[in-house]
Design an enzyme around this catalytic site. Structure first.
Site, PDB file in Angstrom:
ATOM      1  N   LEU A 192       0.821  -1.214   0.000  1.00 52.40           N
ATOM      2  CA  LEU A 192       0.000   0.000   0.000  1.00 52.40           C
ATOM      3  C   LEU A 192       0.850   1.257   0.000  1.00 52.40           C
ATOM      4  O   LEU A 192       0.598   2.185  -0.761  1.00 52.40           O
ATOM      5  CB  LEU A 192      -0.931  -0.018   1.204  1.00 52.40           C
ATOM      6  CG  LEU A 192      -2.079  -1.023   1.108  1.00 52.40           C
ATOM      7  CD1 LEU A 192      -2.902  -1.000   2.384  1.00 52.40           C
ATOM      8  CD2 LEU A 192      -2.963  -0.729  -0.088  1.00 52.40           C
ATOM      9  N   HIS A 231      -1.233 -11.155  17.089  1.00 50.24           N
ATOM     10  CA  HIS A 231      -2.655 -11.035  16.757  1.00 50.24           C
ATOM     11  C   HIS A 231      -3.452 -12.140  17.442  1.00 50.24           C
ATOM     12  O   HIS A 231      -3.088 -13.311  17.365  1.00 50.24           O
ATOM     13  CB  HIS A 231      -2.822 -11.126  15.236  1.00 50.24           C
ATOM     14  CG  HIS A 231      -4.148 -10.660  14.759  1.00 50.24           C
ATOM     15  ND1 HIS A 231      -5.304 -11.350  15.040  1.00 50.24           N
ATOM     16  CD2 HIS A 231      -4.521  -9.578  14.048  1.00 50.24           C
ATOM     17  CE1 HIS A 231      -6.325 -10.692  14.506  1.00 50.24           C
ATOM     18  NE2 HIS A 231      -5.874  -9.614  13.897  1.00 50.24           N
ATOM     19  N   ARG A 288      -5.754  -5.652  20.401  1.00 54.00           N
ATOM     20  CA  ARG A 288      -5.159  -6.954  20.124  1.00 54.00           C
ATOM     21  C   ARG A 288      -4.232  -7.447  21.234  1.00 54.00           C
ATOM     22  O   ARG A 288      -4.250  -8.623  21.580  1.00 54.00           O
ATOM     23  CB  ARG A 288      -4.365  -6.868  18.817  1.00 54.00           C
ATOM     24  CG  ARG A 288      -5.283  -6.686  17.652  1.00 54.00           C
ATOM     25  CD  ARG A 288      -4.543  -6.479  16.357  1.00 54.00           C
ATOM     26  NE  ARG A 288      -5.527  -6.446  15.281  1.00 54.00           N
ATOM     27  CZ  ARG A 288      -5.230  -6.181  14.021  1.00 54.00           C
ATOM     28  NH1 ARG A 288      -3.991  -5.932  13.666  1.00 54.00           N
ATOM     29  NH2 ARG A 288      -6.169  -6.175  13.106  1.00 54.00           N
ATOM     30  N   LEU A 302      -3.568  -0.392   7.188  1.00 49.05           N
ATOM     31  CA  LEU A 302      -3.918   0.028   5.835  1.00 49.05           C
ATOM     32  C   LEU A 302      -3.983   1.538   5.782  1.00 49.05           C
ATOM     33  O   LEU A 302      -3.520   2.180   4.843  1.00 49.05           O
ATOM     34  CB  LEU A 302      -5.256  -0.586   5.424  1.00 49.05           C
ATOM     35  CG  LEU A 302      -5.342  -2.108   5.482  1.00 49.05           C
ATOM     36  CD1 LEU A 302      -6.671  -2.584   4.898  1.00 49.05           C
ATOM     37  CD2 LEU A 302      -4.204  -2.748   4.720  1.00 49.05           C
TER      38      LEU A 302
END
Lengths: 257, 645
Positions: free
Chosen positions: B44, B267, B338, B449
């Site tokens: 990205l 995670h 998380r 992201l």
């Protein structure tokens, strides 16, 4: 389980290839297909041989890098899945497994099972995008998009560009891949502005790169790991014909659209 | 040599970025054509930066190790991307996204950077929609949102369970357009081997062509890395097989500082480990925690029976289930951040309540949501994730609860950068997961992201110009300069050295051992004794590697084992620095949990008096690293103990 593997070995794009036979033993059914190849490769390395070269990366079915033709089927026997997600429970003890690279003139072999799929990148470069620059986009909710259009666009956009459609097709046609992008963007208002130019440029590039034509056998759809539907091809054909007839005059195009 | 200057602009928090943009130097169009920029990585951050800089008229060279830029590991991000649009009218704002991110990161991120991130989050969504990214919509045609951990609003935009894929394909489209126009030149199947520096500035790279095996030289007026995180140091992680820390590590050894290397995100919802042949771990998106409830049995006997297959999850009565996240954190429930969710799972499993064959798993149960919303709603929201789970585990999650366990996923640590995303090497910029900047000690879901695209579309294209405006008189340098030759020679020597060891053990043999050391001693729970032991073991393993590794084949042509060996050689050094950093940080914060520092309730206990700083490491030669500190001064928010109860 114990397996006999017949694997395509080819030193580089210029050399002649051949099948080599290997044995692997005690493979767990919970092992993924690529992990089975890892085991084979460790075996080869410790024997002083070179490992079998194959493309792979994310190993969760989304990057589209893995590309093996197994017992005559791209991505192997399981449906709607890439090789990297396929587990050995799809095979049985004593089975012979034949592993080949994608077969297509447009995807030359680089080494063993690794092929060059840059032709796909070139098709996208020809027009698989909306021509907007960074910055200055209007608010994301300014244009309403009916849910059904957004959902169908997403169905098409799920393509991972692995090339199994080409590998599955007796003509090496890339129609499913190309149509998925054409159709995604043609379904959305953001992509409509240049839909006609896009489809013509992408189809022209596809033809130039040595992919074959579509003869409606739909092996591509049957083997697509992301279940991209062949209606995209119909939509692309419609877009293409409309574009051919109308692209000279934008006004007429609007009547046809 | 380098001085730590964060270059945070003065003024009120909300004005810093607009003030910076209005005053930073620009490069005029005719000069842009004369300036070359190297971008390494096409995820990205890399793809969006390359596209944006190409659109502006710079000459960009972009590199990826995969066969196509579309395959970078951003593609695997499932759940979504955060943006403070407040489309759901639930009280979201730029400030709230900023605040949640700082708090989620346990007060170890730089305020000004995070605020900028929140500011550009909205325009990212606008940009992506304009590109034709098919985000989920509701029946009125407006964009839909879901919730993610660490937030009490719904600000996460998504495209089924394939958000990363759709965002990356959007950026890849924009990049492809610039390649077609000739503004960007693509070098696929190329691995960056080293940075070339001339007169103290980043001026190019040496890359290995992975098809021919040849080393190639490339010049750039500036170099930007967007090479992702280094989670694969653990061998088993949710990263792609090729994800590596080598570019980052090579520039670290050239003088770029490394920020908070020990900050690793584990995670909470991944498919558990099942065999020693396993090559990677698969993530199940955090979005599942919107509708899935996490539990273990209340009674140890039930857990024992579950482990031996004598009892099924469905047979355990409601009152015999311990929904431990809802019990411990009623305010956030299953949507705690998380790090909190991961530690809570580990705590239950360590206490003997874990399920699955190994006892290292907990349930993620959708039965209540399916009963409430119907199977079709759940299928529409998470269909592809459920399918993925079923293919891997051979169990139907619509019928039986999923089994999950934490796994290494993301590295908040990375190369230190200033407000302009410039490292301590002039002309070397770092974006996305590869830098340390925005997530502090823990990243919130759906923020990776956001950061990747923020850096690539909206930050670097501005800040790099401020640097390049002083480079307009620098001509395109020839790559036969002695600096290029010398660096290439160093790379070649390193490769030859590896090839000539001809030892007895494969690269994977070493990588797996390193991963085990890292997981056991530098993993989810760390302590002083373990970290010291870990460092010893890593050093010993590294020595063994350089004596005994076996790399088959030759340097010419494709050699995948050599590619791996080069990466593992770097991981064997990077792992040690991670352990050193964890040992230095005598506190628990975010994903970094030191067992010696916890509250009576087992929550992370920060030490703001001593450790409210970014640990910036400088390479000083083999196993020698010097610590510098960037103090974190919170001018605009009050630093508190995190509380999700």
């Amino acid at each position: 389980m114990d397996l006999t593997l017949k694997i395509w070995k080819q030193k580089d794009s210029k050399s002649k290839g051949r099948f080599e036979t290997y044995k692997v033993k005690n493979i767990s059914p919970n092992c993924s297909f690529l992990e089975m190849l890892d085991i084979l490769n460790e075996q080869l390395i410790y024997k002083g041989d070179e490992p079998v070269v194959f493309d792979h990366d994310c190993r969760e079915g989304i990057c589209g890098m893995c590309s093996l033709y197994i017992n005559g089927r791209p991505h192997g026997p399981d449906k709607a899945i890439t090789v990297c997600q396929m587990h050995m429970r799809n095979f049985h003890d004593g089975q012979t497994v034949i592993i080949e690279p994608w077969r297509s003139r447009a995807f030359p072999v680089i080494r063993d099972l690794m092929v060059d799929r840059s032709a796909f990148d070139k098709i996208i470069q020809a027009g698989g995008y909306t021509s907007i620059n960074t910055g200055g986009a209007q608010d994301a909710n300014a244009i309403l998009i009916p849910k059904v259009d957004a959902d169908m666009a997403m169905d098409a956009a799920a393509c991972i560009g692995c090339g199994s459609c080409v590998a599955a097709c007796k003509n090496s046609s890339a129609m499913l891949f190309v149509s998925a992008k054409v159709s995604q963007l043609a379904l959305l208002p953001q992509g409509k502005a240049e839909a006609f130019e896009r489809v013509q440029k992408m189809v022209e590039t596809m033809d130039k790169l040595g992919f074959g034509n579509c003869t409606n056998t739909f092996a591509c759809e049957a083997e697509c790991p992301k279940e991209i539907k062949s209606w995209n091809i119909a939509k692309m054909n419609r877009e293409f014909i409309a574009a051919k007839m109308c692209s000279e005059k934008r006004k007429e195009a609007n009547f046809a659209g | 040599m380098s001085k730590l200057d964060s270059k945070v602009p003065k003024g009120p928090l909300a004005d810093k970025w607009s003030h910076y943009k209005s005053h930073a130097n620009l490069v005029n169009p005719s000069n842009k054509r004369k300036l070359d920029i190297i971008i390494v990585g096409t995820g990205l951050a890399g793809a969006s930066a390359a596209a944006s800089l190409g659109e502006m008229g710079f000459q960009v060279k972009v590199f990826c190790y995969q066969d196509s830029p579309r395959r970078a590991h951003s593609i695997a991000a499932q759940g979504g991307i955060n943006a403070s649009k407040n489309y759901q009218n639930d009280g979201d704002s730029v400030y709230r996204l900023f605040y949640d991110t700082i708090k989620g990161g346990d007060y170890r991120a730089r305020e000004a950077n995070v605020h900028r991130l929140a500011e550009v989050s909205g325009p990212i969504i606008d940009q992506c929609v304009a590109q034709g990214v098919p985000f989920a919509r509701d029946y009125g045609g407006l964009l839909d949102n879901r919730s993610f951990g660490g937030a009490q609003v719904s600000r996460t935009f998504y495209a089924r369970g394939q958000t990363g894929q759709q965002l990356l394909l959007g950026a890849y489209g924009a990049l492809s357009r610039q390649i077609e126009k000739g503004n960007v030149k693509l070098y696929e199947r190329h691995d960056m081997m080293d940075l070339v520096m001339i007169d103290g500035k980043a001026r190019g790279i040496i890359a290995r062509n992975l098809v021919t095996g040849e080393l190639e030289r490339f010049f750039g007026h500036a170099v930007a890395l967007a090479t992702g995180g280094y989670g694969n140091v653990f061998f088993l992680s949710t990263n792609a097989m090729g994800s590596n820390g080598s570019a980052v590590w090579q520039v670290y050894k050239k003088g770029a500082f490394f920020g908070n290397p020990c900050f690793t995100q584990i995670h909470p919802t991944c498919i558990p480990v099942h065999g020693d042949y396993q090559s990677k771990l698969t993530l199940m998106s955090e979005s599942l925690r919107n509708d899935g409830r996490i539990w273990v049995p209340k009674n140890k006997e039930d857990a024992e029976k579950l482990r031996h297959g004598k009892l099924k999850a469905k047979e355990i009565k409601e009152e015999d289930r311990d929904y431990y996240l809802e019990r411990r954190y009623p305010a956030f429930g299953n949507l705690v951040p998380r790090d909190v969710a991961s530690r809570a799972a580990k705590e239950r499993c360590d206490a003997g309540y874990g399920v699955g064959e190994t006892g290292l798993a907990v349930f993620l149960d959708f039965s209540e949501s399916i009963a409430r919303l119907g199977r079709n709603v759940i299928e529409e929201r998470y269909g592809n994730l459920f399918q993925m789970y079923e293919k891997i585990v051979d169990d139907n999650p619509y019928e039986m609860p999923m089994m999950i366990y934490p796994a290494v996923h993301y590295t908040m640590g990375g190369l230190w950068v200033d407000y302009e995303l410039q490292s301590t090497i002039p002309g070397l910029f770092v974006m996305g997961e590869a830098n340390f900047s925005d997530h502090g000690a823990n990243r919130l879901g759906a923020s990776a992201l956001m950061q990747g695209l923020a850096d690539g579309y909206f930050v670097l294209p501005y800040t790099i110009q401020n640097y390049l405006s002083n480079e307009i008189r620098t001509p395109r340098l020839k790559t036969d300069l002695p600096e290029f030759e010398k660096t290439e020679k160093e790379v070649k020597d390193r490769i030859d050295k590896l090839m000539n060891i001809k030892g007895k053990n494969s690269v994977d043999y070493f990588h797996k051992q390193l991963g085990k050391i890292m997981w056991d001693y530098v993993g989810m729970a760390r302590n002083e004794t373990g970290l010291k032991k870990g460092i010893e073991l890593i050093i010993a393993l590294r020595e063994e590697f350089w004596k005994d590794v076996l790399v088959p084949g030759t340097t010419a042509g494709v050699n995948t084992e050599l590619e791996k060996a080069l990466r593992v050689a770097d991981f064997l050094e990077l792992g040690e620095l991670m352990a050193m950093d964890a040992l230095n940080r005598n506190e628990s914060c975010g994903g970094h949990f030191r067992e010696e520092f916890q509250t009576d309730e087992g929550e992370a206990l920060r030490n703001d008096d001593t450790y409210k700083y970014v640990a910036c490491w400088e390479f000083k030669g083999n196993s020698q690293h010097e610590l510098h500190k960037e103090a974190l001064d919170y001018e605009f928010i009050e630093v508190k103990q995190r509380n999700y109860k």
